[in-house]
Design an enzyme around this catalytic site. Structure first.
Site, mmCIF file in Angstrom:
data_model
loop_
_atom_site.group_PDB
_atom_site.id
_atom_site.type_symbol
_atom_site.label_atom_id
_atom_site.label_comp_id
_atom_site.label_asym_id
_atom_site.label_seq_id
_atom_site.Cartn_x
_atom_site.Cartn_y
_atom_site.Cartn_z
ATOM 1 N N HIS A 213 1.927 -4.227 8.933
ATOM 2 C CA HIS A 213 3.296 -3.977 8.490
ATOM 3 C C HIS A 213 4.103 -3.336 9.617
ATOM 4 C CE1 HIS A 213 2.450 -4.931 4.267
ATOM 5 N NE2 HIS A 213 1.346 -4.227 4.396
ATOM 6 N N HIS B 143 0.826 -1.207 0.000
ATOM 7 C CA HIS B 143 0.000 0.000 0.000
ATOM 8 C C HIS B 143 0.858 1.254 0.000
ATOM 9 C CE1 HIS B 143 -2.948 -3.018 1.088
ATOM 10 N NE2 HIS B 143 -3.924 -2.131 0.960
#
Length: 289
Positions: A245, A203
């Site tokens: 993440h 992303h």
């Protein structure tokens, strides 16, 4: 006379006692030095057995010691302790430990029971705006509605940049195979976009590439340019807040997105090439839809 009689009677009694079966071995003569093996059941055969057992007992420690030496020589390298680690290794391990600790603390929306669990749906919606499937489908829809050569040129190059970003990030993630800080199972859209592992953050890479692409090829006002940069940063941070993440994954994702933009700029497709690709994809040779 009485003494002679008593002596004879004692001799007869002694002979009768020695003639019993249990005392038969006492009447046998000892073997000569030049004779064969002894026939008696005494201790003549036992000493060799005792010596043999004692020799075996002496040899056993030597065998075990040799086995220990062989096992010590075959010890794998990963079991050995590094007594003098390098400064680079210490620095890398310290940075990784700090990264994991900070990433876990920043995952405030990882679960509904987290400290910011009530904002999880809003943060997940913000992360969805940077998803690869969302941008690829949106770019194709805009391409079908575009009627200008310049717009189609930009959209075709943007679509190729998105495909390049998805494939590159998926390949790097398959090589590194780093898990997220909270060990979450990837969702359905993540599996479709091949965003399964943590490093690098897909992303963040996509948001950085798209924002730089739009800033370079679209004429936008200053507030919109600021909002576009802020959107890219928030999309990368949303994945950290959701516990998907690490911080280093996000930073490396931003750097990889900028690299994708530079690569796409170097191989920019012209308007004629874009029209040819559009015609092939739609099975039509007209320049417009």
């Amino acid at each position: 006379m009485p003494s002679t009689y008593t002596g004879r009677s004692r001799a007869r009694e002694r002979n009768s006692v020695l003639s019993r079966p249990e005392f038969m071995s006492l009447n046998q003569q000892a073997p000569r030095a030049s004779g064969g093996p002894p026939e008696s059941r005494g201790g003549s055969r036992r000493p060799p057995q005792i010596k043999h057992q004692s020799s075996q007992k002496v040899e056993e420690p030597t065998d075990s010691g040799s086995k220990d030496r062989r096992e010590s020589t075959k010890m794998p390298e990963e079991d050995c302790m590094q007594l003098n680690p390098s400064f680079k290794g210490i620095a890398m391990n310290s940075l990784l430990a700090i990264d994991i600790c900070l990433s876990k603390r920043m995952g405030v929306c990882a679960y509904t029971s987290s400290s910011w669990g009530g904002c999880r749906s809003m943060v997940a919606l913000l992360a969805l705006t940077g998803h690869g499937i969302t941008w690829i489908i949106g770019t194709i829809v805009c391409l079908t509605r575009s009627n200008t050569l310049a717009g189609q040129e930009v959209l075709v190059n943007l679509l190729l940049a998105l495909v390049l970003d998805v494939m590159t990030v998926a390949g790097v993630q398959r090589l590194v195979k780093r898990r997220g800080p909270w060990e979450m199972m990837p969702g359905f859209l993540d599996c479709v976009a091949m965003d399964v592992y943590s490093f690098p953050a897909a992303h963040a890479s996509r948001a950085a590439m798209v924002s730089k692409f739009l800033l370079s090829h679209l004429v936008l006002a200053v507030p919109l340019r600021i909002l576009l940069v802020l959107w890219a940063f928030l999309v990368g941070m949303s994945r950290v807040l959701l516990g998907k993440h690490h911080l280093t994954d996000m930073v490396c994702g931003f750097a990889l997105g900028m690299l994708h933009f530079s690569l796409m700029e170097s191989v920019w497709l012209s308007s004629n090439t874009c029209q040819t690709l559009i015609s092939i994809s739609t099975l039509s040779w007209s320049p417009f839809f």
